[in-house]
Design an enzyme around this catalytic site. Structure first.
Site, PDB file in Angstrom:
ATOM      1  CB  THR A  34      -0.940   0.114   1.211  1.00 24.83           C
ATOM      2  OG1 THR A  34      -1.766  -1.017   1.262  1.00 24.83           O
ATOM      3  CG2 THR A  34      -1.813   1.345   1.111  1.00 24.83           C
ATOM      4  CE  LYS A  74      -3.946  -1.760  -1.284  1.00 24.79           C
ATOM      5  NZ  LYS A  74      -2.530  -1.731  -1.549  1.00 24.79           N
ATOM      6  N   GLY A 124      -8.225   7.228   2.291  1.00 22.46           N
ATOM      7  CA  GLY A 124      -7.337   6.164   1.841  1.00 22.46           C
ATOM      8  C   GLY A 124      -6.738   5.517   3.068  1.00 22.46           C
ATOM      9  CB  SER A 169       5.048  -0.379   1.839  1.00 22.89           C
ATOM     10  OG  SER A 169       4.418  -1.269   2.713  1.00 22.89           O
ATOM     11  CB  ALA A 188       4.687   1.895  -8.733  1.00 23.22           C
ATOM     12  CB  CYS A 211       7.956   0.908  -2.887  1.00 28.37           C
ATOM     13  SG  CYS A 211       7.279  -0.067  -1.521  1.00 28.37           S
ATOM     14  CB  THR A 226       4.174   0.675  -4.315  1.00 26.63           C
ATOM     15  OG1 THR A 226       4.363   0.938  -2.928  1.00 26.63           O
ATOM     16  CG2 THR A 226       3.247   1.715  -4.916  1.00 26.63           C
TER      17      THR A 226
END
Length: 186
Positions: free
Chosen positions: A12, A44, A60, A139, A170, A173, A176
């Site tokens: 997330t 989310k 969120g 994260s 993204a 991580c 993500t």
């Protein structure tokens, strides 16, 4: 819960960006268990509709889904009791979260906005209004936060900043992904 009891759920990245009179909340869709992607299309970021009199709120969440849904239900109830008073509802939720023995065990964080205010709400009793009009959790939150802050001086609008920051997170991580849910508040 200690690390050896917690099964290693990760994932997330949620970001909230306020720019040009608009507030956007974006979240990725990845849920991971250890090194395995369990789901790539989780949603989310949600719209809350606290009764007929309250303004629509976008939230969120990062953390346990069941815990987050419990908190979102409580937030809706707080908003129904205090229509159009997002700050008050968030503070009341944070107080309950910190003092209620059941709620204390919940493992989640929230970003909430009504299109004007933008807050991060934590189980430690924090209701934080972020500096620089950017909030991020999860994260990949720090990656998205840094990217968005760097983009805030650009010509991009709030949604474009949020999308680009999430794309950067993204890329960095592993918890993500680029499957976004984006909601504009207000």
């Amino acid at each position: 819960m200690s690390d050896d009891q917690f099964p290693g759920w990760h994932g997330t990245t949620i970001i909230g960006v306020r720019k040009g009179g608009r507030v956007v909340v974006a979240g990725d869709g990845q849920v991971s268990l250890g090194q395995t992607v369990i789901k790539g299309t989780a949603r989310k970021v949600r719209r809350l509709k606290p009764g007929k009199t309250g303004a629509e709120v976008v939230a969120g969440f990062a953390g346990s889904t069941a815990d987050a849904f419990t908190l979102l239900e409580r937030l809706e109830a707080k908003l129904e009791a205090s229509p159009d008073q997002l700050a008050r509802a968030c503070v009341d939720l944070a107080k309950d979260w910190r003092t209620d023995k059941y709620l204390q065990k919940l493992e989640a964080m929230l970003i909430v906005t009504d299109g004007k205010d933008l807050f991060i709400v934590t189980g430690a009793g924090d209701v934080l209004e972020p500096e620089h009009d950017v909030a991020a959790i999860g994260s990949g939150g720090n990656y998205a936060l840094a990217a968005a802050r760097a983009l805030m001086d650009s010509e991009m609008d709030a949604e474009a900043v949020a999308r680009k920051a999430m794309a950067i997170a993204a890329d960095i991580c592993v918890y993500t992904n680029g499957n976004l849910t984006v909601e504009v508040a207000g």
